[in-house]
Design an enzyme around this catalytic site. Sequence first.
Site, PDB file in Angstrom:
ATOM      1  N   ARG A 102       0.834  -1.192   0.000  1.00 18.27           N
ATOM      2  CA  ARG A 102       0.000   0.000   0.000  1.00 18.27           C
ATOM      3  C   ARG A 102       0.867   1.239   0.000  1.00 18.27           C
ATOM      4  O   ARG A 102       1.709   1.427   0.878  1.00 18.27           O
ATOM      5  CB  ARG A 102      -0.916  -0.011   1.232  1.00 18.27           C
ATOM      6  CG  ARG A 102      -1.962   1.089   1.232  1.00 18.27           C
ATOM      7  CD  ARG A 102      -2.951   0.906   2.359  1.00 18.27           C
ATOM      8  NE  ARG A 102      -2.312   0.932   3.665  1.00 18.27           N
ATOM      9  CZ  ARG A 102      -2.961   0.780   4.802  1.00 18.27           C
ATOM     10  NH1 ARG A 102      -4.260   0.559   4.797  1.00 18.27           N
ATOM     11  NH2 ARG A 102      -2.334   0.827   5.949  1.00 18.27           N
ATOM     12  N   THR A 106      -0.881   7.595  -1.076  1.00 12.68           N
ATOM     13  CA  THR A 106      -2.203   7.487  -1.717  1.00 12.68           C
ATOM     14  C   THR A 106      -3.079   6.414  -1.084  1.00 12.68           C
ATOM     15  O   THR A 106      -4.288   6.402  -1.306  1.00 12.68           O
ATOM     16  CB  THR A 106      -2.039   7.154  -3.206  1.00 12.68           C
ATOM     17  OG1 THR A 106      -1.469   5.839  -3.334  1.00 12.68           O
ATOM     18  CG2 THR A 106      -1.123   8.162  -3.893  1.00 12.68           C
ATOM     19  N   ASP A 198       0.323  -3.070  12.923  1.00 11.93           N
ATOM     20  CA  ASP A 198       0.663  -3.592  11.604  1.00 11.93           C
ATOM     21  C   ASP A 198       0.942  -5.085  11.734  1.00 11.93           C
ATOM     22  O   ASP A 198       1.926  -5.497  12.359  1.00 11.93           O
ATOM     23  CB  ASP A 198       1.891  -2.871  11.044  1.00 11.93           C
ATOM     24  CG  ASP A 198       2.199  -3.288   9.613  1.00 11.93           C
ATOM     25  OD1 ASP A 198       2.574  -4.454   9.403  1.00 11.93           O
ATOM     26  OD2 ASP A 198       2.069  -2.443   8.704  1.00 11.93           O
ATOM     27  N   ASP A 201       4.444  -6.332  10.455  1.00 12.34           N
ATOM     28  CA  ASP A 201       5.545  -5.963  11.345  1.00 12.34           C
ATOM     29  C   ASP A 201       5.555  -6.805  12.614  1.00 12.34           C
ATOM     30  O   ASP A 201       6.604  -7.213  13.101  1.00 12.34           O
ATOM     31  CB  ASP A 201       5.451  -4.477  11.718  1.00 12.34           C
ATOM     32  CG  ASP A 201       5.895  -3.566  10.589  1.00 12.34           C
ATOM     33  OD1 ASP A 201       6.593  -4.052   9.671  1.00 12.34           O
ATOM     34  OD2 ASP A 201       5.557  -2.363  10.616  1.00 12.34           O
TER      35      ASP A 201
END
Length: 207
Positions: A102, A106, A198, A201
């Site tokens: 991603r 944006t 996340d 992660d």
Amino acid sequence: MVTVVTHPLVQHKLSHMRDVHTGVKEFRELAAELSLLLAYEAMRDLELEPHRLSTPLESGEFPMLTGKKLALVAILRAGLIMTDSIVQLVPAAKVGHIGLYRDPQTLQPVAYYNKLPTDIAERRVFLTDPMLATGGSASAAIQSLKDAGAASIKLMSILAAPEGVAVIERDHPDVDIVVAAVDSHLNDHGYIVPGLGDAGDRIYGTK
């Protein structure tokens, strides 16, 4: 259709994954265990047909899987933990990979890798991505699968945001979603709130 798996074991493990104090090893183990539990629900509608076989006592007809063969497709990188776990349940399933990330500005998906079974059109596909956040990556992955000929696709995520669910329902109303929970919302950075951070992660110990 969205199925939220409310089984106590699923919710208990998800809560431990949310905990900021849960370390990499335990987080990874929980993600793998949750994936198995979600797969149990996601595969509830697999077809069965009677097969004749002999037990140590007598012969009879007993249910065995039939119908389309299966494929597990991971959205890299975090989806790997799910497919690696689920393949234990269905070791004959073929495994594919779709690489998407991603864009932090944006929030749109950017493709960098695509490797699918050549007979994907003949298989029921279970697409894995632990976090259904904006829905952009999952929607793009589903479109890649459809472009390759896949007609039966189910998306499995550990956690979802309403925004991501809405994107899949808009772009791919034929794709069912199986999750452990749908959280409140996305924050300004596209993270699920309250979420679990996340997932990639925390699975791989990276920042």
